[in-house]
Design a protein around this motif. Structure first.
Motif, mmCIF file in Angstrom:
data_model
loop_
_atom_site.group_PDB
_atom_site.id
_atom_site.type_symbol
_atom_site.label_atom_id
_atom_site.label_comp_id
_atom_site.label_asym_id
_atom_site.label_seq_id
_atom_site.Cartn_x
_atom_site.Cartn_y
_atom_site.Cartn_z
ATOM 1 N N SER B 292 -11.976 -58.948 26.059
ATOM 2 C CA SER B 292 -11.097 -58.106 25.253
ATOM 3 C C SER B 292 -11.844 -56.919 24.656
ATOM 4 O O SER B 292 -11.273 -55.844 24.490
ATOM 5 C CB SER B 292 -10.439 -58.925 24.150
ATOM 6 N N PHE B 295 -11.907 -54.242 27.306
ATOM 7 C CA PHE B 295 -10.616 -53.559 27.428
ATOM 8 C C PHE B 295 -10.392 -52.607 26.249
ATOM 9 O O PHE B 295 -9.926 -51.484 26.430
ATOM 10 C CB PHE B 295 -9.478 -54.578 27.524
ATOM 11 N N LEU B 296 -10.740 -53.074 25.063
ATOM 12 C CA LEU B 296 -10.611 -52.208 23.891
ATOM 13 C C LEU B 296 -11.456 -50.958 24.040
ATOM 14 O O LEU B 296 -11.035 -49.851 23.707
ATOM 15 C CB LEU B 296 -11.045 -52.963 22.636
ATOM 16 N N PHE B 298 -12.295 -49.492 26.852
ATOM 17 C CA PHE B 298 -11.602 -48.581 27.777
ATOM 18 C C PHE B 298 -10.519 -47.794 27.047
ATOM 19 O O PHE B 298 -10.410 -46.579 27.183
ATOM 20 C CB PHE B 298 -10.946 -49.374 28.916
ATOM 21 N N ILE B 299 -9.696 -48.536 26.264
ATOM 22 C CA ILE B 299 -8.575 -47.874 25.591
ATOM 23 C C ILE B 299 -9.085 -46.821 24.616
ATOM 24 O O ILE B 299 -8.643 -45.672 24.623
ATOM 25 C CB ILE B 299 -7.711 -48.907 24.833
ATOM 26 N N CYS B 302 -11.343 -43.805 26.656
ATOM 27 C CA CYS B 302 -10.573 -42.903 27.520
ATOM 28 C C CYS B 302 -9.322 -42.397 26.826
ATOM 29 O O CYS B 302 -8.964 -41.226 26.961
ATOM 30 C CB CYS B 302 -10.226 -43.587 28.821
#
Lengths: 390, 320
Positions: B292, B295-296, B298-299, B302
Motif C-alpha cells: 500500500s 501505491f500511495l 505512485f498516487i 505522479c
C-alpha cells in the motif's frame, strides 16, 4: 449522444490550428492571427504533444496506484468470488468515465490533455476486464463489447486509438463469427469482408463531407484508411492463402492452389491500381497513401511466391527504381501539373515563390500537361518530413 | 478547413481578398501537395537501395566480381557527391536552403554508399587497421564533414552514432534490448564522459554561432547517452550509488534546462522519466515493505506531478 467537449471551442480550436499554419507560412500576418485568436476564443486545456505524453504517463502511474490501493481493500474484505470482483471492475470502469467527464472535461476543461486519454483507456480496460470476468471469457460477448465501447469512446472523446480499435474489433467480429460457423461460410470470408467494408467506406466518405461531422474529421479519415486497408487485405492472395493454411488447416499439395486463386491474384493487382487511379483523379490523400502501401505489399506478394532467390538484387533494383521514378516525378512537378505540386504548400521549407506562380497558373487556367504519371514501387507513407518543432 | 469557414473569415475581414484567393486554392484542392508522399518514397528508395547493396556486398565478398562491384559503387558514390557539390550553395554557418527537393537524399545516398565501399575495402583488403574502430572513426569524420558542408541533419545523426560506437557505445534501442549497453564493464563511465564532452563541444560551437540549429540533435543524443549511463551506474554500483544519484540528477536538471533553452518539451520528458526512475529506485528500500505504501507513492508522486503541470499550465503553453 453528442461528443463530450464544448462544440464551439472545438470548432474554434480547429480553425485556429489552421490559421496558425498559415501564419507560420507567412500567408497571413501575426497581427491577423492575433485578431482571429481574439475573435475565436478557446478555453480548453490542450497542451502540446510532448506534455500530453508526459501527462499520459504520469496519469497512468497514478491511476495504477489508485487501482492497487482499491484492489488491496477489495481483496481484504471480499475474499469472494470472481463474479463479485468482475462486477466491481465494471463499476470501477464506469465510475472512471464519470470522474473523467465531471472533473477533467467539465470542470477543468481538458481536451485531449493526456490525462483524458489515460482515463479513457483505464475506464475501457476495466469495463472490458469486468465483462470478460462475468461472462467467463465468452469471445462473442467480449468482441461485441469491445466494438461497442471503442465506438463509444471514439465518438464521444474523438479518440484516434479508440477509432482504430473499433474498426479492428468490427473486422475481428465478422471474421470470428463466420469462422465459428464453419463450412461454406469459412470459404466466403474474403468476399463478405469486401462486400461489407466497401459500403462502409463510402458511408464514411459521405459522413466526412457533412458539415456537422467536422469535429470527427480525423477519426473518419483514420477509419477510411483502415477500411481501405481491410478491403485490400481481404482480396490479397498472400493474406488469403496464409490464413487459409494456418487457421483453417487447408492442405495445399504441390501443383495445387487455393480455391479461386485467379480471383485473388486479380484483386491483388487491381485493388491498388484502382486506389491510386481514383486517388490521383479525385486528389484524395487517404486513397493515395493507402495505395502506396498496397502497391508495396502487392509487389512483395508476387516476389514471395515467384522469387528468383536473390532478395538483395530485388532490394537494390526496387530501391533504384523507386529513387529514379520519384526524382522524375519531382522534376515533372517542378511546375505544377493539373493542380499537383511537389511543394509543401503549408510549410515554407523551399520558400513559397513557386506557390505564387502556382496560384497564378491555376487561376489563369494555363496549364497544358499530359495526365498524371503512373507511380512505381511502393512503400508506406507515414509522413517522412523531419520536424523537431516540439 | 471547410470553405464556409474561410468565407466567414473573409466576410469578417480577418483576411484580405488576395489571401482569400490564395487559401481558397489550397482548401478547394485546386492546388494539391504531394510533398510528403514523394519525400517518403525517395527516402524508402534510398533505404532499399543501400540495404540491397549492403547485403549484395556481404554475400559476394571475395568473388570474381568484387573489383567490378567496388568500382561501380565508387563511381556511384562520387557521382552523388559531385552532384551534391555542384548543386549545393556555398557553406554557411547558418541554414542552407536546398536547391532541389531531392538534394538531401542524394547527399544521404552518397554517405551510405561511401560506408558500404569503406566496409567492403576493410573486409577485403584491411585498408585500415585490424580493428573496426578506425573504420567507424573515419565514417564519423566523413559524416560530420558532410553534415556541416551540406547542412544535413540526417548525416549529423549518423555522425554522432558512428562517433559514439567508436567509443563502444551503441546508440540504438535494439542493442540496449539485447543488453549490450549494460554488458560491458564500466561502459557507463564512457557514456557519462562522452555525453558531457559532446554537450560541452556543442555549447562551444553554439557560442561561436556555427550551425546553431544543430544543437537540438546534439543535445538529444548527449542527454540520452548521459542519462542512460548515469542510470546504469546507479543500478550496477551499489556502493557508490550516492555519486551516481547526484550525477543523474545533475543530468536531469541540465536536460530540463536545455529544454527551456532550446524551447523543446522533449527534454523535459527525458528529465522526468529518468529522474522518476532514479528516485523510485533510490526509495525502493523504503517502498518495498508494504504494497500500500508503494501505491500511495505512485498516487502522490505522479498525481502531484500532473497537478503541478496543470497548475502552472501557462509555462507549458503549446508554443514554448
Amino acid at each position: 449522444m453528442k461528443c463530450a467537449y464544448n462544440e464551439t471551442w472545438l470548432s474554434n480550436l480547429q480553425l485556429l490550428k489552421e490559421t496558425k499554419e498559415w501564419q507560420k507560412n507567412k500567408i497571413i500576418s501575426p497581427e491577423q492571427q492575433a485578431s482571429i485568436t481574439a475573435a475565436y476564443p478557446v478555453a480548453f486545456f490542450h497542451p502540446n504533444l510532448i506534455i500530453r505524453i508526459l501527462l499520459f504517463l504520469a496519469s497512468l502511474i497514478a491511476l495504477s496506484g489508485v487501482t492497487g490501493l482499491l484492489s488491496l481493500f477489495v481483496l481484504s474484505i471480499a475474499n469472494g468470488t470472481e463474479q463479485i470482483i468482475s462486477a466491481l471492475c465494471i463499476l470501477y470502469g464506469i465510475a472512471a468515465f464519470f470522474f473523467l467527464e465531471a472533473i477533467f472535461i467539465r470542470t477543468a476543461r481538458h481536451y485531449k490533455s493526456g490525462v483524458t486519454e489515460a482515463l479513457v483507456y483505464h475506464a475501457v480496460g476495466f469495463t472490458l476486464a469486468g465483462i470478460a470476468g462475468i461472462t467467463s471469457g465468452n469471445t462473442h460477448v467480449i468482441v461485441i463489447s469491445c466494438l461497442a465501447l471503442f465506438s463509444f469512446t471514439a465518438f464521444r472523446y474523438l479518440d484516434l486509438v479508440s477509432t482504430s480499435a473499433a474498426i479492428l474489433s468490427l473486422a475481428f467480429l465478422i471474421f470470428y463469427e463466420l469462422f465459428e460457423q464453419g463450412g461454406i461460410l469459412r470459404q466466403i470470408i474474403p468476399m463478405v469482408f469486401i462486400a461489407l467494408f466497401t459500403p462502409l467506406y463510402f458511408f464514411l466518405k459521405l459522413q466526412k463531407e457533412k458539415r456537422e461531422n467536422e469535429r470527427w474529421h480525423h477519426c473518419i479519415m483514420l477509419a477510411e484508411a483502415l477500411t481501405l486497408l481491410i478491403i485490400y487485405a481481404a482480396g490479397n492472395y498472400l493474406v488469403v492463402r496464409e490464413l487459409s493454411v494456418n487457421l483453417m488447416d487447408m492442405q495445399i499439395i504441390e501443383g495445387q492452389n487455393i480455391p479461386y486463386a485467379f480471383l485473388f491474384y486479380f484483386l491483388t493487382v487491381t485493388i491498388p491500381v484502382a486506389y491510386i487511379y481514383f486517388g490521383i483523379k479525385n486528389k484524395d490523400i487517404v486513397l493515395i497513401r493507402v495505395s502506396l502501401v498496397a502497391i508495396g505489399f502487392s509487389v512483395f506478394t508476387f516476389k514471395y511466391y515467384y522469387s528468383l532467390g536473390h532478395p538483395e538484387i530485388t532490394l537494390t533494383l526496387a530501391g533504384a527504381i523507386l529513387i529514379l521514378v520519384t526524382i522524375q516525378l519531382l522534376r515533372y512537378l517542378k511546375t505544377p501539373k493539373r493542380g499537383y505540386t511537389r511543394e509543401n504548400i503549408l510549410s515554407s521549407k523551399w520558400g513559397s515563390a513557386n506557390l505564387e506562380a502556382l496560384v497564378v497558373s491555376q487561376t489563369m487556367g494555363g496549364n497544358h500537361s499530359a495526365g498524371a504519371s503512373e507511380h512505381g514501387g511502393g512503400g508506406s507513407s507515414a509522413g517522412g518530413g523531419s520536424s523537431e518543432s516540439f | 478547413m471547410r470553405l464556409e469557414k474561410l468565407k466567414e473569415l473573409h466576410d469578417k475581414k480577418f483576411i484580405t481578398d488576395e489571401q482569400f484567393a490564395e487559401l481558397d486554392q489550397i482548401i478547394s484542392k485546386k492546388v494539391f501537395s504531394v510533398f510528403y508522399e514523394l519525400r517518403t518514397l525517395l527516402y524508402l528508395g534510398v533505404l532499399l537501395f543501400t540495404t540491397g547493396v549492403g547485403i549484395f556486398i556481404y554475400l559476394n565478398i571475395g568473388d570474381l566480381g568484387h573489383v567490378v562491384s567496388i568500382i561501380v559503387l565508387s563511381i556511384l558514390t562520387l557521382a552523388c557527391f559531385y552532384y551534391s557539390f555542384k548543386n549545393s550553395g556555398p557553406y554557411t554557418h547558418g541554414k542552407l536552403v536546398p536547391a532541389t527537393p531531392y538534394l538531401d537524399y542524394i547527399v544521404l545516398l552518397g554517405c551510405l554508399l561511401f560506408i558500404s565501399v569503406l566496409g567492403y575495402l576493410q573486409f577485403q583488403y584491411n585498408v585500415l587497421d585490424e580493428s573496426l574502430g578506425e573504420t567507424t572513426l573515419v565514417a564519423a569524420v566523413i559524416f560530420f564533414i558532410t553534415a556541416y558542408r551540406f547542412d544535413h541533419l540526417g548525416a549529423l545523426s549518423l555522425a554522432i552514432t558512428a562517433f559514439a560506437s567508436f567509443w563502444g557505445l551503441s546508440v540504438s534501442p535494439q542493442e540496449w534490448y539485447h543488453n549490450d549497453f549494460f554488458a560491458s564493464a564500466n561502459l557507463h563511465v564512457t557514456a557519462l564522459f562522452f555525453g558531457a564532452g559532446l554537450a560541452g563541444a556543442t555549447l562551444v560551437l553554439f557560442q561561436r554561432g556555427i550551425k546553431q540549429h544543430f544543437a537540438f540533435t546534439y543535445f538529444n543524443f548527449c542527454s540520452l547517452i548521459f542519462l542512460v549511463g548515469a542510470l546504469v551506474g546507479l543500478f550496477t554500483n551499489h556502493d557508490s550509488r550516492g555519486l551516481y544519484f547526484m550525477l543523474l540528477f545533475t543530468g536531469c536538471a541540465l536536460t530540463a534546462y536545455a529544454g527551456y533553452w532550446l524551447k523543446s518539451f522533449l527534454f523535459l520528458l527525458y528529465a522526468f522519466v529518468f529522474g522518476y526512475i532514479g528516485i523510485t529506485y533510490f526509495l525502493s528500500d523504503f517502498l518495498s515493505y508494504d504494497g500500500s505504501i508503494l501505491f500511495l507513492y505512485f498516487i502522490i508522486s505522479c498525481g502531484g506531478f500532473v497537478f503541478f503541470i496543470i497548475q502552472y499550465k501557462s509555462y507549458f503553453k503549446r508554443e514554448p
